[in-house]
Write a protein that holds these residues in place. Structure first.
Motif, PDB file in Angstrom:
ATOM      1  N   ASP A  46       0.823  -1.218   0.000  1.00  0.00           N
ATOM      2  CA  ASP A  46       0.000   0.000   0.000  1.00  0.00           C
ATOM      3  C   ASP A  46       0.854   1.263   0.000  1.00  0.00           C
ATOM      4  OD1 ASP A  46      -2.454   1.227  -0.200  1.00  0.00           O
ATOM      5  OD2 ASP A  46      -2.829   1.270   1.961  1.00  0.00           O
ATOM      6  N   ASP A  47       1.967   1.217  -0.747  1.00  0.00           N
ATOM      7  CA  ASP A  47       2.864   2.367  -0.885  1.00  0.00           C
ATOM      8  C   ASP A  47       2.551   3.064  -2.217  1.00  0.00           C
ATOM      9  OD1 ASP A  47       4.912   4.195  -1.129  1.00  0.00           O
ATOM     10  OD2 ASP A  47       6.492   2.811  -0.507  1.00  0.00           O
ATOM     11  N   ASN A  48       1.569   3.964  -2.177  1.00  0.00           N
ATOM     12  CA  ASN A  48       1.098   4.604  -3.409  1.00  0.00           C
ATOM     13  C   ASN A  48       2.152   5.476  -4.070  1.00  0.00           C
ATOM     14  OD1 ASN A  48      -1.517   3.483  -3.382  1.00  0.00           O
ATOM     15  ND2 ASN A  48      -2.216   5.025  -1.910  1.00  0.00           N
ATOM     16  N   ASN A  49       2.993   6.121  -3.279  1.00  0.00           N
ATOM     17  CA  ASN A  49       4.031   6.982  -3.843  1.00  0.00           C
ATOM     18  C   ASN A  49       5.005   6.166  -4.695  1.00  0.00           C
ATOM     19  OD1 ASN A  49       3.036   9.331  -2.683  1.00  0.00           O
ATOM     20  ND2 ASN A  49       4.254   9.088  -0.813  1.00  0.00           N
ATOM     21  N   ASP A  50       5.390   5.016  -4.194  1.00  0.00           N
ATOM     22  CA  ASP A  50       6.324   4.180  -4.952  1.00  0.00           C
ATOM     23  C   ASP A  50       5.651   3.586  -6.184  1.00  0.00           C
ATOM     24  OD1 ASP A  50       9.028   3.221  -5.064  1.00  0.00           O
ATOM     25  OD2 ASP A  50       8.247   1.216  -4.693  1.00  0.00           O
ATOM     26  N   VAL A  51       4.360   3.270  -6.073  1.00  0.00           N
ATOM     27  CA  VAL A  51       3.607   2.773  -7.239  1.00  0.00           C
ATOM     28  C   VAL A  51       3.654   3.801  -8.356  1.00  0.00           C
ATOM     29  CG1 VAL A  51       1.290   2.270  -8.101  1.00  0.00           C
ATOM     30  CG2 VAL A  51       2.091   1.188  -5.998  1.00  0.00           C
ATOM     31  N   ARG A  52       3.401   5.069  -8.016  1.00  0.00           N
ATOM     32  CA  ARG A  52       3.399   6.129  -9.025  1.00  0.00           C
ATOM     33  C   ARG A  52       4.795   6.344  -9.607  1.00  0.00           C
ATOM     34  NH1 ARG A  52      -1.588   5.841 -10.500  1.00  0.00           N
ATOM     35  NH2 ARG A  52      -2.906   5.673  -8.640  1.00  0.00           N
ATOM     36  N   ALA A  53       5.816   6.222  -8.754  1.00  0.00           N
ATOM     37  CA  ALA A  53       7.192   6.377  -9.238  1.00  0.00           C
ATOM     38  C   ALA A  53       7.547   5.269 -10.228  1.00  0.00           C
ATOM     39  CB  ALA A  53       8.166   6.371  -8.056  1.00  0.00           C
ATOM     40  N   CYS A  54       7.108   4.051  -9.923  1.00  0.00           N
ATOM     41  CA  CYS A  54       7.344   2.926 -10.844  1.00  0.00           C
ATOM     42  C   CYS A  54       6.643   3.163 -12.176  1.00  0.00           C
ATOM     43  CB  CYS A  54       6.852   1.619 -10.229  1.00  0.00           C
ATOM     44  SG  CYS A  54       7.849   1.002  -8.856  1.00  0.00           S
ATOM     45  N   LEU A  55       5.409   3.660 -12.113  1.00  0.00           N
ATOM     46  CA  LEU A  55       4.651   3.946 -13.337  1.00  0.00           C
ATOM     47  C   LEU A  55       5.380   4.965 -14.200  1.00  0.00           C
ATOM     48  CD1 LEU A  55       0.881   4.172 -12.276  1.00  0.00           C
ATOM     49  CD2 LEU A  55       1.911   2.534 -13.866  1.00  0.00           C
ATOM     50  N   ASP A  56       5.904   6.017 -13.575  1.00  0.00           N
ATOM     51  CA  ASP A  56       6.610   7.055 -14.327  1.00  0.00           C
ATOM     52  C   ASP A  56       7.843   6.486 -15.031  1.00  0.00           C
ATOM     53  OD1 ASP A  56       4.791   8.976 -13.572  1.00  0.00           O
ATOM     54  OD2 ASP A  56       6.005   9.735 -11.892  1.00  0.00           O
ATOM     55  N   ARG A  57       8.585   5.654 -14.326  1.00  0.00           N
ATOM     56  CA  ARG A  57       9.786   5.062 -14.941  1.00  0.00           C
ATOM     57  C   ARG A  57       9.405   4.115 -16.082  1.00  0.00           C
ATOM     58  NH1 ARG A  57      11.511   5.152  -9.383  1.00  0.00           N
ATOM     59  NH2 ARG A  57      10.799   3.001  -9.047  1.00  0.00           N
ATOM     60  N   MET A  58       8.318   3.411 -15.915  1.00  0.00           N
ATOM     61  CA  MET A  58       7.874   2.486 -16.958  1.00  0.00           C
ATOM     62  C   MET A  58       7.388   3.233 -18.201  1.00  0.00           C
ATOM     63  SD  MET A  58       5.969  -0.324 -14.551  1.00  0.00           S
ATOM     64  CE  MET A  58       5.545  -1.457 -15.878  1.00  0.00           C
TER      65      MET A  58
END
Length: 217
Positions: A42-54
């Motif tokens: 449930d770490d939404n900030n890291d989820v969004r960071a992963c999406l940006d890199r992808m």
């Protein structure tokens, strides 16, 4: 310089760009694995960071595919297996699109849903198979320039992995239909798992293309 030498140089250059494309896909698949772990935590900030890199990786793959298309097209009929190289490059583009589609769906799910349905561990296992498939493609791309004969062994491993993903995908869909009660999350989960199955199918197609390329090396 003889036309034969030009073809060899052009082929090496095209394969180098293709390898860069595959490396970006491997990076995206690892980001997908990190995103899945962050979702479960449930770490939404890291989820969004992963999406940006992808998203950045997907753009890079598209640009590399355009580059290889341009370079192969400029050679005209000089490169004997140009269609096979282009087909492989476009399949890489498709694989990158699948990975980002999977990530988008997972990023919009609730972590509680996965835990309550006890689908979190299964999802991590399945995403791990995405990384495995991408790694095998990376190995096949490297083998084209170093030892094309090993491509056939890698292709057999990819075929085995594709069957494992199919079996896991079917079991997870049946489980999700019985355990996930939130309709939105059920649809997102179902689409994500189907995307993984489709992505590995594309990897199998790419594996076949690498095999064809190896035969012409």
């Amino acid at each position: 310089m003889y036309s034969g030498e030009l073809e060899v140089q052009a082929k090496r250059k095209a394969l180098a760009v293709l390898q860069d494309e595959i490396s970006k896909i491997l990076s995206s698949s690892r980001e997908l694995s990190a995103l899945t772990s962050s979702l479960i935590k449930d770490d939404n900030n890291d989820v969004r960071a992963c999406l940006d890199r992808m998203r950045s990786n997907e753009e890079d793959v598209e640009n590399l595919r355009r580059k290889i298309t341009r370079e192969v097209s400029e050679l005209g009929g000089m490169m004997t297996n140009r269609e096979d190289i282009l087909r492989t490059a476009y399949l890489m583009d498709d694989v990158a699109g699948y990975i980002n589609g999977i990530a988008f769906r997972l990023a919009n799910m609730k972590s509680d849903t996965l835990r309550k349905a006890q689908c979190d561990a299964d999802l991590q296992d399945l995403v791990g198979m995405v990384v495995d498939a991408s790694f095998k493609l990376n190995e096949m791309g490297r083998a084209l320039s170093i030892n094309p004969a090993t491509i056939f062994e890698h292709a057999q491993e990819m075929q085995k992995l594709e069957r494992q993903v199919d079996a896991k995908y079917r079991a997870m869909i049946i489980k999700a239909l019985g355990e996930i009660t939130n309709n939105k999350d059920l649809l997102l989960f179902k689409d994500a798992v189907e995307g993984i199955e489709g992505m590995v199918d594309k990897c199998q197609e790419a594996s076949d293309s690498f095999t064809i390329l190896a035969l012409g090396m």
